[in-house]
Design a protein around this motif. Structure first.
Motif, PDB file in Angstrom:
ATOM      1  N   ALA A  41       0.828  -1.207   0.000  1.00  0.00           N
ATOM      2  CA  ALA A  41       0.000   0.000   0.000  1.00  0.00           C
ATOM      3  C   ALA A  41       0.864   1.259   0.000  1.00  0.00           C
ATOM      4  O   ALA A  41       0.550   2.244  -0.679  1.00  0.00           O
ATOM      5  CB  ALA A  41      -0.933   0.001   1.205  1.00  0.00           C
ATOM      6  N   ALA A  42       1.967   1.223   0.747  1.00  0.00           N
ATOM      7  CA  ALA A  42       2.865   2.380   0.783  1.00  0.00           C
ATOM      8  C   ALA A  42       3.493   2.622  -0.579  1.00  0.00           C
ATOM      9  O   ALA A  42       3.603   3.775  -1.037  1.00  0.00           O
ATOM     10  CB  ALA A  42       3.946   2.169   1.838  1.00  0.00           C
ATOM     11  N   LEU A  43       3.914   1.549  -1.252  1.00  0.00           N
ATOM     12  CA  LEU A  43       4.488   1.678  -2.593  1.00  0.00           C
ATOM     13  C   LEU A  43       3.466   2.284  -3.551  1.00  0.00           C
ATOM     14  O   LEU A  43       3.783   3.197  -4.325  1.00  0.00           O
ATOM     15  CB  LEU A  43       4.954   0.307  -3.093  1.00  0.00           C
ATOM     16  N   ARG A  57      -5.080   7.033   2.143  1.00  0.00           N
ATOM     17  CA  ARG A  57      -4.604   5.760   2.685  1.00  0.00           C
ATOM     18  C   ARG A  57      -5.578   5.213   3.716  1.00  0.00           C
ATOM     19  O   ARG A  57      -6.433   5.918   4.224  1.00  0.00           O
ATOM     20  CB  ARG A  57      -3.232   5.950   3.339  1.00  0.00           C
ATOM     21  N   GLY A  58      -5.411   3.930   4.039  1.00  0.00           N
ATOM     22  CA  GLY A  58      -6.147   3.321   5.138  1.00  0.00           C
ATOM     23  C   GLY A  58      -7.628   3.158   4.900  1.00  0.00           C
ATOM     24  O   GLY A  58      -8.410   3.127   5.861  1.00  0.00           O
ATOM     25  N   VAL A  59      -8.044   3.020   3.662  1.00  0.00           N
ATOM     26  CA  VAL A  59      -9.462   2.814   3.360  1.00  0.00           C
ATOM     27  C   VAL A  59      -9.768   1.320   3.509  1.00  0.00           C
ATOM     28  O   VAL A  59      -9.179   0.495   2.814  1.00  0.00           O
ATOM     29  CB  VAL A  59      -9.811   3.296   1.941  1.00  0.00           C
ATOM     30  N   GLY A  60     -10.676   0.979   4.417  1.00  0.00           N
ATOM     31  CA  GLY A  60     -10.944  -0.442   4.655  1.00  0.00           C
ATOM     32  C   GLY A  60      -9.712  -1.143   5.182  1.00  0.00           C
ATOM     33  O   GLY A  60      -9.346  -2.205   4.703  1.00  0.00           O
ATOM     34  N   THR A  61      -9.045  -0.563   6.134  1.00  0.00           N
ATOM     35  CA  THR A  61      -7.774  -0.992   6.758  1.00  0.00           C
ATOM     36  C   THR A  61      -6.585  -0.569   5.889  1.00  0.00           C
ATOM     37  O   THR A  61      -6.116   0.532   6.008  1.00  0.00           O
ATOM     38  CB  THR A  61      -7.737  -2.506   7.069  1.00  0.00           C
ATOM     39  N   THR A  62      -6.120  -1.454   4.981  1.00  0.00           N
ATOM     40  CA  THR A  62      -4.889  -1.161   4.230  1.00  0.00           C
ATOM     41  C   THR A  62      -5.155  -0.734   2.782  1.00  0.00           C
ATOM     42  O   THR A  62      -4.222  -0.691   1.976  1.00  0.00           O
ATOM     43  CB  THR A  62      -3.964  -2.393   4.227  1.00  0.00           C
TER      44      THR A  62
END
Length: 395
Positions: A41-43, A57-62
């Motif tokens: 996700a970061a990449l 970021r962080g939509v539905g956890t990751t």
């Protein structure tokens, strides 16, 4: 012809093939399981931001969502790619094989993510659309339950990042690379999970008459389950009941007290789905009772049927034909008994889920296999398809 050239062609994405391959191989070498896709996700987020996308970021956890709005257009489109890997020990021997023992991109999600990143880069560079694009990079497709798609939806995906239509894609071993396969209406099966816990009476292997053997009960249940599709389900209705896990005992001279079966159950019809649940429960309980034991069934409904809307599927077929030609497009492919949590997104928005060929014969290793690898030939093809789909939808 001049009008058609306003939209992306595969040749436009070929110069990016090497960089896309590097991204895909990096993701493949660093697989992450469901809801663990932190580095992936970061990449994704870093790449999108570098290309000028607004990133959440962080939509539905990751999960990660990239958004770009251009011009005065009022329409919006959503495209989804899945990011998670599988708990499989890789056996490909590739130089970029998994660097984490017991985790592997054995379903091509590394390729799905990379193709959408390729489209994101090209769309940002060419800016040939008017409207809003949302790119949904989703966690946890492989779980069968506890869906990443549902998690993103519950986190307000379509309220926060609304779209008029949503599209998704999966690679397809058994079809030549670059071939695009479509189907209107029901396409992929509902997938459920059944857990059968068997209770017997443990004892000495040399004195079976003093025990109730749960392994014998389990074996009987496995064989009885094979009659459900063969003898209870209408032959015109597709259905599958597979026992994928069977566990009992730890020593050859001990009759254990319990056994456990885990089943994968696939169907298209709600009536058949209900019948499968009923018959699995009846057969398990009845077979166990006939041997003097007990069985309980935990039945978990998983992903619903993938149902593609007609208009959006026809539009995607038209775009595909423009891009790869009629001979590389299958407009009405076969039903697939596999399941997909993209079905949850299609319950909320019209759209279509398509397949891209990943190879035939020895070059088309089935997914969920330790020797599987995504075909890099598809990277510019898939990226060009997503780019052109956006440009045509937001023309």
């Amino acid at each position: 012809m001049n009008v058609a050239r306003r939209f992306a062609e595969i040749d436009d994405l070929v110069p990016a093939a090497d960089s896309l391959r590097e991204i895909r191989h990096h993701i493949h070498h660093h697989p992450e399981l469901a809801y663990e896709e932190v580095a992936t996700a970061a990449l994704v987020a870093e790449k999108l931001e570098a290309w000028g996308w607004q990133v959440t970021r962080g939509v539905g956890t990751t999960g990660v969502v990239g958004t770009m709005k251009l011009g005065e257009g009022t329409r919006s489109i959503g495209i989804r790619a899945d990011m998670d890997a599988l708990p499989i020990v890789e056996q490909t021997g590739l130089p970029y094989a998994s660097g984490t023992h017991g985790k592997m991109h054995a379903c091509g999600h590394d390729g799905h993510t990379t193709m959408l990143l390729g489209a994101a880069q090209h769309l940002a560079a060419t800016r040939r659309f008017s409207g809003t694009v949302h790119l949904y990079f989703q966690p946890a497709e492989e779980t069968g339950i506890d869906s990443g798609a549902q998690k993103m939806i519950d986190d307000g995906l379509f309220e926060r990042f609304p779209c008029d239509a949503v599209f998704g894609l999966h690679n397809h071993p058994g079809a030549e690379p670059g071939k695009l396969l479509f189907r209107k209406g029901a396409f992929m099966a509902a997938g459920d999970k059944a857990i059968i816990n068997i209770e017997g009476t443990g004892g000495h292997a040399a004195r079976p008459h003093l025990a109730v053997d749960p392994i014998v009960i389990a074996a009987s249940i496995v064989m009885a389950l094979q009659t459900i599709v063969a003898r209870n389900v209408d032959p015109s209705q597709p259905a599958v009941v597979t026992v994928g896990s069977m566990h009992s005992g730890i020593a050859n001279n001990v009759i254990p007290a319990t056994a456990k079966l885990e089943l994968s159950v696939r169907s298209f019809s709600p009536a058949v789905r209900a019948l499968l649940k009923q018959r699995i429960t009846e057969l398990a309980e009845g077979q166990a009772a006939s041997y003097g034991g007990k069985a309980s069934v935990e039945y978990i409904e998983g992903y619903p049927v993938v149902v593609n809307s007609d208009a959006e599927t026809e539009f995607a077929i038209e775009v595909a034909r423009e891009l790869v030609g009629d001979d590389k497009v299958v407009a009405h492919t076969d039903l697939l008994m596999g399941s997909e949590d993209f079905a949850f997104m299609l319950q909320k928005r019209p759209g279509t889920f398509l397949r891209i060929g990943n190879g035939v014969g020895e070059d088309g290793c089935m997914v969920h296999n330790p020797h599987y690898d995504f075909n890099d030939f598809n990277l510019p093809v898939g990226a060009a398809f997503w780019t052109r789909l956006v440009e045509r939808f937001l023309e």
